[in-house]
Scaffold this motif. Structure first.
Motif, PDB file in Angstrom:
ATOM      1  N   ALA A   5      29.835  30.036  36.139  1.00  0.00           N
ATOM      2  CA  ALA A   5      31.291  30.061  36.289  1.00  0.00           C
ATOM      3  C   ALA A   5      31.934  31.171  35.478  1.00  0.00           C
ATOM      4  N   ILE A  38      31.286  34.572  37.198  1.00  0.00           N
ATOM      5  CA  ILE A  38      32.048  34.669  38.444  1.00  0.00           C
ATOM      6  C   ILE A  38      33.521  34.926  38.130  1.00  0.00           C
ATOM      7  N   THR A  39      34.065  34.163  37.201  1.00  0.00           N
ATOM      8  CA  THR A  39      35.466  34.333  36.819  1.00  0.00           C
ATOM      9  C   THR A  39      35.708  35.728  36.245  1.00  0.00           C
ATOM     10  N   LEU A  89      35.916  38.275  39.037  1.00  0.00           N
ATOM     11  CA  LEU A  89      37.197  38.193  39.744  1.00  0.00           C
ATOM     12  C   LEU A  89      38.318  38.798  38.914  1.00  0.00           C
ATOM     13  N   ILE A 102      34.000  34.430  47.213  1.00  0.00           N
ATOM     14  CA  ILE A 102      34.931  33.915  46.207  1.00  0.00           C
ATOM     15  C   ILE A 102      35.827  35.101  45.894  1.00  0.00           C
ATOM     16  N   ARG A 103      37.113  34.969  46.234  1.00  0.00           N
ATOM     17  CA  ARG A 103      38.004  36.117  46.269  1.00  0.00           C
ATOM     18  C   ARG A 103      39.099  36.128  45.215  1.00  0.00           C
ATOM     19  N   ILE A 113      41.370  33.724  41.816  1.00  0.00           N
ATOM     20  CA  ILE A 113      41.590  32.553  40.985  1.00  0.00           C
ATOM     21  C   ILE A 113      43.024  32.078  41.213  1.00  0.00           C
ATOM     22  N   LYS A 122      41.456  27.122  39.737  1.00  0.00           N
ATOM     23  CA  LYS A 122      40.450  26.927  40.778  1.00  0.00           C
ATOM     24  C   LYS A 122      40.223  28.249  41.507  1.00  0.00           C
ATOM     25  N   TRP A 123      39.144  28.305  42.280  1.00  0.00           N
ATOM     26  CA  TRP A 123      38.788  29.533  42.991  1.00  0.00           C
ATOM     27  C   TRP A 123      39.326  29.523  44.413  1.00  0.00           C
ATOM     28  N   ILE A 141      38.726  31.198  48.249  1.00  0.00           N
ATOM     29  CA  ILE A 141      37.586  31.724  48.980  1.00  0.00           C
ATOM     30  C   ILE A 141      38.012  32.400  50.276  1.00  0.00           C
ATOM     31  N   SER A 177      42.563  25.810  47.194  1.00  0.00           N
ATOM     32  CA  SER A 177      41.794  26.257  46.037  1.00  0.00           C
ATOM     33  C   SER A 177      40.657  25.254  45.817  1.00  0.00           C
ATOM     34  N   PRO A 227      35.721  24.979  40.775  1.00  0.00           N
ATOM     35  CA  PRO A 227      34.509  25.769  40.542  1.00  0.00           C
ATOM     36  C   PRO A 227      33.245  24.913  40.420  1.00  0.00           C
TER      37      PRO A 227
END
Length: 147
Positions: free
Chosen positions: A72, A75-76, A79, A104-105, A107, A112-113, A115, A127, A130
């Protein structure tokens, strides 16, 4: 795309087309990515896209790919630095029982993520927790794609 259509089995090329278009500014459609992926042997009959599709297609369009794993924080960070993440998984939405690629595009304000999902329109409008996504994505197939 291989023995199927892009609409039926081209979620990998569709996810990469979204990323390539977003990061390069060049309008690249799923059929173009699927054609290139097929030429590179990235379609696996009866399965779909090879996990190498992220690296191979990103490099072809002048982008960088880095394997992250289902992490996580990584990934964060990707982004937040302007990159995008492509992953596959299987199970409940946004994935499918047979396996599916998503992007995953971003935040959301709640952390939350967001997509990009070529297979389920409604999933793009919400959203995602994660931890839910991390629990069903393929740990070995989570790639940061950057300029």
């Amino acid at each position: 795309y291989g023995s199927t259509t892009v609409g039926e089995g081209g979620c990998g090329p569709s996810a990469m087309a979204m990323i390539i278009t977003a990061l390069t500014g060049e309008r690249v459609t799923p059929d173009v990515v699927a054609s290139y992926a097929a030429l590179e042997g990235l379609y696996i009959p009866g399965t779909g896209s090879s996990w190498a599709i992220a690296r191979v297609t990103a490099e072809h369009w002048g982008l960088k790919s880095k394997l992250l794993g289902a992490d996580a924080a990584k990934i964060t960070a990707t982004l937040q630095s302007g990159g995008l993440v492509v992953t596959s998984g299987s199970g409940p939405l946004p994935f499918t029982s047979g396996g599916h690629y998503i992007v995953i595009r971003g935040i959301a304000p709640d952390g939350k993520w967001l997509i990009g999902d070529s297979g389920h329109v409604a999933t793009n409008k919400k959203s995602w927790d994660p931890q839910h996504l991390l629990s069903i994505m393929n740990n070995g197939n989570v790639h940061a794609i950057t300029k």
